[in-house]
Every structure is written in C-alpha cells, then in structure tokens.
Design an enzyme around this catalytic site. Structure first.
Site, PDB file in Angstrom:
ATOM      1  N   LYS A 266      -1.715  10.023   6.796  1.00  0.00           N
ATOM      2  CA  LYS A 266      -0.998   9.190   7.681  1.00  0.00           C
ATOM      3  C   LYS A 266       0.028  10.089   8.155  1.00  0.00           C
ATOM      4  O   LYS A 266       0.754  10.841   7.615  1.00  0.00           O
ATOM      5  CB  LYS A 266      -0.491   7.892   7.435  1.00  0.00           C
ATOM      6  CG  LYS A 266      -1.591   6.746   7.239  1.00  0.00           C
ATOM      7  CD  LYS A 266      -0.929   5.608   7.024  1.00  0.00           C
ATOM      8  CE  LYS A 266      -2.104   4.329   6.567  1.00  0.00           C
ATOM      9  NZ  LYS A 266      -2.675   4.059   7.937  1.00  0.00           N
ATOM     10  N   ARG A 340     -11.807  -1.508   3.572  1.00  0.00           N
ATOM     11  CA  ARG A 340     -13.218  -1.750   3.691  1.00  0.00           C
ATOM     12  C   ARG A 340     -14.099  -1.386   2.463  1.00  0.00           C
ATOM     13  O   ARG A 340     -14.874  -2.166   2.034  1.00  0.00           O
ATOM     14  CB  ARG A 340     -13.785  -1.457   4.918  1.00  0.00           C
ATOM     15  CG  ARG A 340     -13.992  -0.110   5.108  1.00  0.00           C
ATOM     16  CD  ARG A 340     -14.066   0.360   6.666  1.00  0.00           C
ATOM     17  NE  ARG A 340     -12.999   0.076   7.520  1.00  0.00           N
ATOM     18  CZ  ARG A 340     -12.717   0.466   8.706  1.00  0.00           C
ATOM     19  NH1 ARG A 340     -13.857   0.813   9.288  1.00  0.00           N
ATOM     20  NH2 ARG A 340     -11.563   0.341   9.342  1.00  0.00           N
TER      21      ARG A 340
HETATM   22  N1  BES Z   1      -3.574  -0.341   6.161  1.00  0.00           N
HETATM   23  C1  BES Z   1      -4.105   0.333   7.244  1.00  0.00           C
HETATM   24  C2  BES Z   1      -4.226  -0.542   8.266  1.00  0.00           C
HETATM   25  C3  BES Z   1      -2.611  -1.104   8.969  1.00  0.00           C
HETATM   26  C4  BES Z   1      -2.034  -0.633   9.878  1.00  0.00           C
HETATM   27  C5  BES Z   1      -2.126  -2.214   7.909  1.00  0.00           C
HETATM   28  C6  BES Z   1      -0.997  -1.033  10.351  1.00  0.00           C
HETATM   29  C7  BES Z   1      -0.789  -2.692   8.546  1.00  0.00           C
HETATM   30  C8  BES Z   1      -0.172  -2.085   9.711  1.00  0.00           C
HETATM   31  C9  BES Z   1      -5.706   0.750   7.048  1.00  0.00           C
HETATM   32  O1  BES Z   1      -5.985   1.003   5.814  1.00  0.00           O
HETATM   33  C10 BES Z   1      -5.858   1.884   8.030  1.00  0.00           C
HETATM   34  O2  BES Z   1      -5.237   3.030   7.804  1.00  0.00           O
HETATM   35  N2  BES Z   1      -6.619   1.579   9.047  1.00  0.00           N
HETATM   36  C11 BES Z   1      -6.946   2.586   9.976  1.00  0.00           C
HETATM   37  C12 BES Z   1      -8.571   2.751  10.229  1.00  0.00           C
HETATM   38  C13 BES Z   1      -9.017   3.697  10.938  1.00  0.00           C
HETATM   39  C14 BES Z   1      -8.871   5.128  10.194  1.00  0.00           C
HETATM   40  C15 BES Z   1     -10.345   3.620  11.305  1.00  0.00           C
HETATM   41  C16 BES Z   1      -6.301   2.367  11.497  1.00  0.00           C
HETATM   42  O3  BES Z   1      -6.026   1.289  11.458  1.00  0.00           O
HETATM   43  O4  BES Z   1      -5.733   3.501  11.898  1.00  0.00           O
HETATM   44 MN    MN Z   2      -5.674   3.164   5.607  1.00  0.00          MN
END
Ligand code: BES
Ligand code: MN
Ligand code: ZN
Length: 489
Positions: A266, A340
C-alpha cells in the site's frame, strides 16, 4: 473494563440534590415543563433553569446536545447539565440524550435526575457508549473514577434493564479496544490471549495454531500470514446458551492485525489506519462477550482468522496460485486483496464443522465500500432475503447504518482466472461486489449467509452519536439484537 460506567439506580430524593458534589444532569421535555427534580434545581439556583427555558434555549439541548451551567450558585454541584428529552422518548432519542451526558462526564460523580422518564436504562446505555475513551498509551491519562447515580421513578425496573444494556456496551467497548489497539501491541498472539481470557465468562475458546491450520488445508489463510513473523491463528469461541443439539449461528471475522498490502504494498499515506483491519474479528469478539455477559439463550459460535499481511522474502507473490481448504484454487493477482483469502477458509471450516443455521461474516474488506457508502452505512450482501431483512431491521432498531448491495452471476464472472479456479480480484469496477462474490463461492447451498463490509464504519475520523473518533464498535448492538430476535425464545 475501567472505561465502562457502572450506574446505580435510586428513587428520587429531592433533598439530596443541593448537597451533591459532581455533575447534576436534568431532563426537560420540549414543552419546557419542569418535573419535580428540575423544579428543585430551579429553586436552588434562583430560577436559572426557568431562565434557560424562557430564553428559548432548549433547542441547544436537543438531539445529542447539552446546555451546561458551570459551578451553579445555590448547589454543591460542579456543573449542571440540561438535556432536552421527552418523557416518553423513543429508544434511539433516549440513547442520544444519554450520549450527550456520557460525552460531558469527567472524573468524579454524576447524578442524573431522570424523574418519571420512561427510558432511563436507554439513557444510561447512550451515556456508557459515548463515555468510552482509549487511553492505555497516554502516559498522562488519569484513571477516571466515574460514578453515575440515576434517580428515577422505578429504580427496581430500570436497574435490571440497564444491566442487560450494559452487557451490550461492554461488548462494544471490547470491540473498540481491540480495533483501536496498535499492531505492535495487538499481535495475533496477543489477540488470541485476550480472547482466551473470555473463558472466565463461560465461553469455550479454542486457539488453532499454524500446524493445525496446515493440517486442515487452510492454505489461502496461511498464504496471507506467511510473510509475517507473527503466527497465523484461528480462534473459535463457543457460546452454548441455547438448547443442546440446536445448530449454532456462526459469526466470522476478518482479523488482519495489520494490512501493509503485502508485496502489492500500500502507499505510505494513511497506511497507519490499517491497524483497524481486524475490525471484523473485533466485532465478533465483542458480540461473543455481550452474549456471555447477558446469558443469551442461543447457540452462537464466533470464529476469527488472525493474520498479519507483510511483505518479506517468504510472502505470497502476485501470480501465486493457492489451494483453499474447500479445494478451489485461487490465483492471487493482488496480495492486498487478502481479507477474502482469510475469510474463505474460515467460512468453509465453520460450515464443515458446525453446519450452522446461518453464517454472518464481518470484514473491513474493501476501500470501494467506503467510496460507495461512506462512513454512514456498512455494505450488506446476502443470499437469503429472510435473514437479510431480519438483520436490516435489527440494525435499524439499533441505529447502526446498513445498506443492502447486489450480488449476481455477471459480477461472479469477473473473477474468472486463466490458470486457476478464480482470481482474488475482479478489477476496478464494483470492487465491493466482486469481493462479496468471491466469498459467496465458499458458501454452501442452503447456508443462509450475510457478508458485512464494515471498512467504512468500523473506525471513523469524526465522532458519531455514540462513539468518539476512532473505533465505533459498529455491529455489536445489531448482532446482539439479531440473536435475540431470531434465536432466543
Ligand atoms: N483492508 C483493506 C480494505 C480497507 C480499505 C479497509 C480502507 C479499511 C479502509 C483491504 O484488504 C484492501 O486492501 N482492499 C483492497 C482490494 C483491492 C486490492 C482489490 C482495496 O480496497 O483497495
Ligand atoms: Mn488489503
Ligand atoms: Zn485488508
């Protein structure tokens, strides 16, 4: 739980008001009529309350707001709080009024003059929820010895009702404590220890370690945690308050104690917020605590998948193919779509082992749900209209935002992989729906299921009615009510 206020209920004693040292709070309906307690305060303060009413200022004491008169003359009180609330309020208004008081509470004693108000226990619940603070890492934090005395018409009725409500508040406080805790403190190991401690409440708590998860074939879950030094774990919490032999409701939580994104790292800005990526597991834990505290007459099993998503030389790579416990293979396109991968194995395990009457998973799953619904509503996905509307009704009654989202074959098609049974992401479009669609592939035919995407509601940057900035505990109240509505007779 030092944070939780422990109220005592007593009959109205007008003669005790003048000498009370601490905050004194009183309730006035919108018509401005004063009850016996308010009249006494008004007399002691030589008409201060009447002057507030006559000035038309009650507006400023409505809907979660409060008028405070500091160090009122004629009383020993340090402050006088005026709250505008009808004598027969609905439950959510009563909580909101209580929240205004809970926010104002400081160390020391408080006295609430609830008179013949019909919902003193709801007021106390609101106060208890809003009085939460997360202070374990503040070196100058004082231990706030707070007490709240509620004078009301029927203390013997209010007291047991408040006790049941405070079980809910205590569960929500636990969820918030877990969700607020930084990841160097709340490691997977520490999380499991805190859950194991709940055995003292009558829960049976099992901790499944990596060797066992390996043996069970939970490869997708393990693939998320394999880049971290913290061992992956699944914790199973059993509450057997119902009849023997009745299949349980299963609650399943995403417990990513920190989500760096893994090799699909990230960006730095805001990454610190990912300490809350175990929020789903936090809610499951808080609900289990509530059920135990209030002695719920239902069978519920809570399962949380605890992992840390880290980049390292043994972390999962984009392009890796992993076999799930179910046997389906997953091509990991993005290691940041890890929730997931954790949930699918825990969900499969829950169904294989417990054949639950229903299954509800909670996860801070997608940023896309925050884009779609903001911080007001969690995303609700379900394969079962009856269970789903029961949940939506419970959420509405508890004032927790929840909004149903669609599922469908066209979304599922977006998960097709060239080399495996599925990819772990669908692409930019409908990110929350394709995530839910991924999970649904691990729901057996005949298992009523709800997926709650709580990424937007688990933790917030501006205060809500019942919570300060930070973790909200969203879902504990709704799920406790759902269990009561559907499974306790
Ligand atoms: N934990 C994150 C989602 C999240 C985002 C939680 C903001 C709380 C606040 C999740 O694991 C994630 O990183 N999701 C990605 C998915 C994408 C790579 C398809 C996302 O939402 O960007
Ligand atoms: Mn994630
Ligand atoms: Zn995540």
């Amino acid at each position: 739980m030092p944070n939780l206020i422990a109220p005592t209920f007593a009959a109205v004693d007008l003669d005790a008001i003048a000498a009370f040292e601490g905050r004194v709070a009183l309730l006035i309906g919108a018509d401005g009529k004063l009850d016996a307690g308010a009249r006494r305060v008004n007399r002691l303060t030589k008409g201060a309350i009447a002057r507030v009413v006559e000035a038309g200022k009650l507006e400023d004491a409505k809907a979660g707001k409060i008028i405070t008169l500091n160090y009122p003359a004629g009383m020993a009180a340090t402050a006088l709080d005026i709250i505008c609330l009808e004598r027969r309020p609905d439950a959510l208004d009563a909580r909101k009024a209580g929240a205004a008081l809970g926010k104002a509470l400081d160390k020391g004693a408080a006295l609430l003059l609830a008179g013949s108000n019909a919902k003193p226990a709801q007021i106390v619940l609101g106060a208890a929820m809003r009085a939460y603070e997360f202070t374990p890492h503040k070196s100058d934090a004082e231990v706030k010895a707070r007490s709240l005395t509620v004078m009301c018409a029927k203390p013997e009725e209010a007291e047991p009702e408040a006790r049941a409500f405070l079980a809910v508040a205590e569960g929500a406080h636990m969820t918030r404590d877990l969700t607020n805790e930084p990841a160097n403190v709340l490691t997977t190991t520490e999380f499991a220890i805190r859950l194991k401690e709940m055995e003292s409440l009558g829960l049976v708590v099992e901790v499944l370690e990596e060797a066992e998860l390996e043996r069970l074939g939970m490869r997708t879950l393990l693939s998320v945690g394999q880049g971290s030094d913290s061992p992956s774990k699944v914790v199973v919490m059993h509450w057997n308050g119902g009849e023997k032999g009745v299949k349980p409701l299963a609650l399943i939580g995403k417990g990513v104690v920190f989500d760096t994104g893994g090799i699909s790292l990230k960006p730095a800005a805001g990454m610190e917020d990912m300490t809350m990526d175990m929020g789903g597991a936090g809610v499951v834990s808080g609900v289990m605590r509530t059920l135990a505290l209030r002695g719920a007459k239902a069978n519920v099993v809570g399962l949380v998948g605890l992992v840390e998503n880290m980049p390292s030389s043994n972390a999962t790579r984009p392009g890796d193919v992993i076999k799930s416990m179910k046997g389906d293979t997953v091509e990991v396109i993005n290691t940041d779509a890890e929730g997931r991968l954790v949930l699918c194995d825990v969900m499969w395990y829950a169904q294989e082992r417990f054949a639950p009457v229903g299954m509800i998973d909670l996860a801070t799953l997608t940023g896309a749900i925050v884009v779609g619904l903001g911080h007001e509503n969690a995303g609700v996905f379900s394969n079962d209209d009856a269970l789903c509307s029961a949940f939506l009704n419970a959420a509405k009654a508890e004032g927790e935002g929840a909004w149903r989202m669609p599922l469908g074959q066209a979304y599922d098609d977006l998960l097709k992989s060239r080399i495996a049974d599925m990819k772990n992401i669908g692409g930019r479009a409908a990110g929350s729906v394709t995530a839910a669609q991924f999970l649904q592939r691990f729901v057996k035919d005949g298992t009523p299921w709800i997926h709650l995407d709580i990424a937007g509601v688990a933790s917030v940057k501006s205060e809500t009615t019942l919570a300060p900035v930070g973790a909200t505990g969203w879902g504990v109240m709704s799920l406790s009510r759902l269990v009561q509505d559907l499974y306790e007779h």
